[in-house]
Scaffold this motif. Structure first.
Motif, PDB file in Angstrom:
ATOM      1  N   SER A  17       0.800  -1.124  -0.065  1.00  0.00           N
ATOM      2  CA  SER A  17      -0.078   0.150   0.027  1.00  0.00           C
ATOM      3  C   SER A  17       0.834   1.181   0.066  1.00  0.00           C
ATOM      4  O   SER A  17       1.820   1.425   0.571  1.00  0.00           O
ATOM      5  CB  SER A  17      -0.850   0.079   1.211  1.00  0.00           C
ATOM      6  OG  SER A  17      -1.782  -1.000   1.239  1.00  0.00           O
ATOM      7  N   MET A  62      -1.986  -5.516   6.675  1.00  0.00           N
ATOM      8  CA  MET A  62      -3.406  -5.012   6.221  1.00  0.00           C
ATOM      9  C   MET A  62      -4.314  -5.943   6.831  1.00  0.00           C
ATOM     10  O   MET A  62      -4.218  -7.212   6.465  1.00  0.00           O
ATOM     11  CB  MET A  62      -3.702  -4.787   4.638  1.00  0.00           C
ATOM     12  CG  MET A  62      -4.967  -4.283   4.394  1.00  0.00           C
ATOM     13  SD  MET A  62      -4.966  -4.018   2.559  1.00  0.00           S
ATOM     14  CE  MET A  62      -3.691  -2.778   2.138  1.00  0.00           C
ATOM     15  N   LEU A  80      -5.322  -0.407   7.533  1.00  0.00           N
ATOM     16  CA  LEU A  80      -3.800  -0.371   6.985  1.00  0.00           C
ATOM     17  C   LEU A  80      -3.061   0.228   8.191  1.00  0.00           C
ATOM     18  O   LEU A  80      -2.970   1.521   8.182  1.00  0.00           O
ATOM     19  CB  LEU A  80      -3.671   0.243   5.864  1.00  0.00           C
ATOM     20  CG  LEU A  80      -1.954   0.117   5.240  1.00  0.00           C
ATOM     21  CD1 LEU A  80      -1.327  -1.133   5.132  1.00  0.00           C
ATOM     22  CD2 LEU A  80      -1.996   1.053   3.850  1.00  0.00           C
ATOM     23  N   ALA A 208      -5.701   2.396   0.499  1.00  0.00           N
ATOM     24  CA  ALA A 208      -6.472   1.445   1.304  1.00  0.00           C
ATOM     25  C   ALA A 208      -7.874   1.620   0.632  1.00  0.00           C
ATOM     26  O   ALA A 208      -8.744   0.718   0.704  1.00  0.00           O
ATOM     27  CB  ALA A 208      -6.572   1.836   2.824  1.00  0.00           C
TER      28      ALA A 208
END
Length: 364
Positions: A17, A62, A80, A208
């Motif tokens: 991410s 996550m 996250l 996210a």
């Protein structure tokens, strides 16, 4: 350790991410880093050992959860780090786009909780919400490369402008097969409203949101529709909906890209930047990557200068060598993220006869 929520299925995995913050946020509103703290962050990035122990291209764990909103057609929640976002998809019957009478429609909306960050209060929150909405719509609807097309027109299925070669995003440019959402030619179709909510912001909000969006679309169940003739021959046909889970159809989300945001700190690129690292960065670039490692969109975040060429000298704008490095890095990191998310979704949506309260944990 694996975590358990209130939804149907939960899995925890390390996912690629990237972080994004308000491009127009005033950093003076937050507590600035001291010169010593800034030097510590910069040295850590240079030595490939960030403040929290991660490498430059490492990312936090996550948690992805499906079925978090029982009233929605599909929903997902992503955590996250301390970033917490939710996406809910609602299916309604509406009118198809004019250029594609057999296709459905899709629109996005992002809301920022004022409790997530003080910068979300007032106009600052509205501005960032619009930017996040546009970024998500670009990944799903495939706005023109020239950027001249109105995203509001795109969301409404209209040809709002752009380059002459621009194709309506409800056709070939869409990440979803919108023809699967058609009901009656030129009369009715399914309209997907994707509503996102940012509950907490600890960086990587856009990334996210893209994961939650893809998961929520994969979780969406579209009821079976049957046309029924009226009692009289001249009466228009009526639509009957059957929301039996066994008869509902699913969307093919294999073409939905995920967003990877890379920040430049010194002469290095990092992903999933923390708030302190964002303060030390000059700018960031968000790249949408699909399952085939193809680039579906590029957006610059923050107002800083991402100038940096292969010789290490600063120059205005983004050099070609820098862009190639950014795209290559985004492809590599985004490919790993896609594999993790697709593996989870494949297992979560393949089961049959499962109850809504069933939970499934896995850590990768």
């Amino acid at each position: 350790a694996p975590t358990t929520g209130s939804g149907r299925r939960v899995r925890t995995f390390a996912s690629a991410s990237r972080s994004i913050d308000n491009p127009g946020a005033n950093k003076s509103d937050a507590m600035s880093l001291s010169p010593y703290e800034r030097c510590f962050v910069l040295d850590g990035v240079e030595q490939d050992c960030r403040v929290d122990g991660r490498g430059r291209l490492d990312y936090r764990s996550m948690t992805l959860q499906l079925g978090t909103s029982p009233q929605a057609s599909g929903s997902a929640r992503v955590r996250l780090g301390n970033t917490d976002v939710m996406v809910a998809v609602k299916c309604d019957i509406g009118v198809p786009p004019r250029e594609h009478p057999t296709h459905g429609r899709l629109s996005c909306s992002v809301e920022l909780s004022a409790s997530a960050d003080v910068k979300y209060e007032g106009r600052g929150g509205d501005s960032l919400a619009n930017e996040l909405t546009k970024a998500l719509e670009r990944t799903l609807l495939g706005a023109s490369s020239g950027g001249a097309a109105s995203l509001s027109a795109v969301g409404a299925g209209e040809r709002g402008g752009g380059s002459p070669g621009w194709v309506s995003t409800h056709g070939a440019g869409s990440a979803l097969d919108m023809s699967k959402l058609g009901i009656q030619h030129g009369k009715t179709s399914w309209v997907l409203q994707c509503d996102a909510l940012v509950l907490s912001d600890d960086g990587a909000v856009l990334d996210a949101l893209s994961v939650a969006m893809k998961a929520a679309l994969a979780d969406t169940k579209i009821p079976k529709v049957t046309s029924v003739a009226g009692p009289n021959p001249d009466d228009p046909q009526e639509l009957e909906l059957d929301d039996d889970p066994e008869l509902c159809s699913r969307l093919d989300v294999s073409g939905v890209p995920l967003i990877v945001t890379l920040y430049k700190i010194g002469e290095r690129l990092i992903c999933d930047a923390s708030v302190d690292e964002i303060e030390c960065s000059s700018s960031g670039i968000a790249v949408a990557v699909d399952s085939d490692s193809q680039i579906r969109g590029v957006t610059q975040v923050n107002s800083g200068d991402f100038s940096w060429d292969s010789t290490g000298s600063n120059s205005p704008g983004l050099g070609l060598s820098t862009l190639r490095l950014v795209l290559k890095t985004a492809r590599d990191v985004g490919c790993e993220l896609q594999k993790a998310v697709d593996a989870f979704l494949a297992g979560a949506t393949s089961g049959t006869g499962e109850s809504d309260d069933e939970e499934e944990d896995m850590e990768q």
